[in-house]
Design an enzyme around this catalytic site. Structure first.
Site, PDB file in Angstrom:
ATOM      1  N   HIS A   9     -66.897 -39.009  52.829  1.00  0.00           N
ATOM      2  CA  HIS A   9     -67.772 -37.872  53.117  1.00  0.00           C
ATOM      3  C   HIS A   9     -67.735 -37.513  54.602  1.00  0.00           C
ATOM      4  CE1 HIS A   9     -70.778 -40.338  55.154  1.00  0.00           C
ATOM      5  NE2 HIS A   9     -70.633 -41.218  54.177  1.00  0.00           N
ATOM      6  N   GLU A  79     -72.362 -46.513  48.323  1.00  0.00           N
ATOM      7  CA  GLU A  79     -71.966 -47.319  49.481  1.00  0.00           C
ATOM      8  C   GLU A  79     -72.484 -48.750  49.315  1.00  0.00           C
ATOM      9  OE1 GLU A  79     -70.047 -48.319  51.597  1.00  0.00           O
ATOM     10  OE2 GLU A  79     -70.228 -47.056  53.368  1.00  0.00           O
TER      11      GLU A  79
END
Length: 199
Positions: A9, A79
């Site tokens: 990202h 994550e």
């Protein structure tokens, strides 16, 4: 069989300051949005058979900005759960634990909803995700794209290459970049890494 593309990202305020950002759902900065937009030509130059994205907004917005449609949100792409180190920088952690190394030591325990993960636990999630990738590659004529997070994608790369989860330490990964994992003579290889088009 197609290749596996990994997209980290774009920049967030926390990634810019080096804060460990696991479950905290921070948005992209304007620079992060621009990083994502610059990847569009690289993505469009390939036939995409399937795309998976982390449920966190920084990854979902990146997927949208790079033009991915019909993406599958997958919890396994979250994550690393940083537990007690959520929001803390490596510099701050090493003031108390000078030899601390995420890919070897994992994290300090956190609250019950985010207890933290060891490198091996993150590796197990990566293995589950790779099984889904292989199933998608077997059933499509195009590539598979994963839009997710830096530390997780580094561990996933290590596992794809047959390394232990801690091997993710070998692969530096910047925000708003594209990586390609392919094969050579039937073995997994890194075909491109940390690619960012010129501004």
């Amino acid at each position: 069989m197609g290749d596996l593309f990994l997209v980290r990202h774009g920049e967030t305020e926390w990634s810019r300051s080096g804060r460990h950002t696991g479950s905290t759902d921070v948005p992209l900065t304007e620079r992060g949005r621009e990083e994502a937009r610059r990847l569009v030509p690289l993505i469009r130059s390939h036939r995409i058979g399937a795309a998976f994205v982390s449920p966190l907004q920084r990854a979902r917005e990146t997927a949208e900005l790079i033009g991915l449609h019909d993406v599958r949100i997958d919890e396994d792409l979250r994550e690393w759960d940083y537990g007690g180190y959520e929001g803390v920088t490596t510099v701050d952690i090493q003031r108390e634990r000078p030899d601390w190394f995420l890919f070897r030591d994992g994290v300090a325990p956190g609250p019950p909803e985010h207890p933290g993960e060891s490198p091996e636990q993150v590796g197990a999630r990566a293995d589950r995700m790779l099984a889904k990738v292989d199933a998608a590659l077997a059933n499509t004529e195009g590539c598979v794209v994963l839009v997710a997070h830096g530390h997780f994608l580094r561990v996933l790369t290590a596992r794809r290459l047959g390394l232990p989860a801690g091997g993710g330490a070998l692969f530096q990964l910047a925000t708003g970049t594209l990586c390609r994992l392919g094969t050579e003579h039937g073995r997994p290889v890194i075909a491109a890494w940390n690619v960012r088009p010129p501004a």
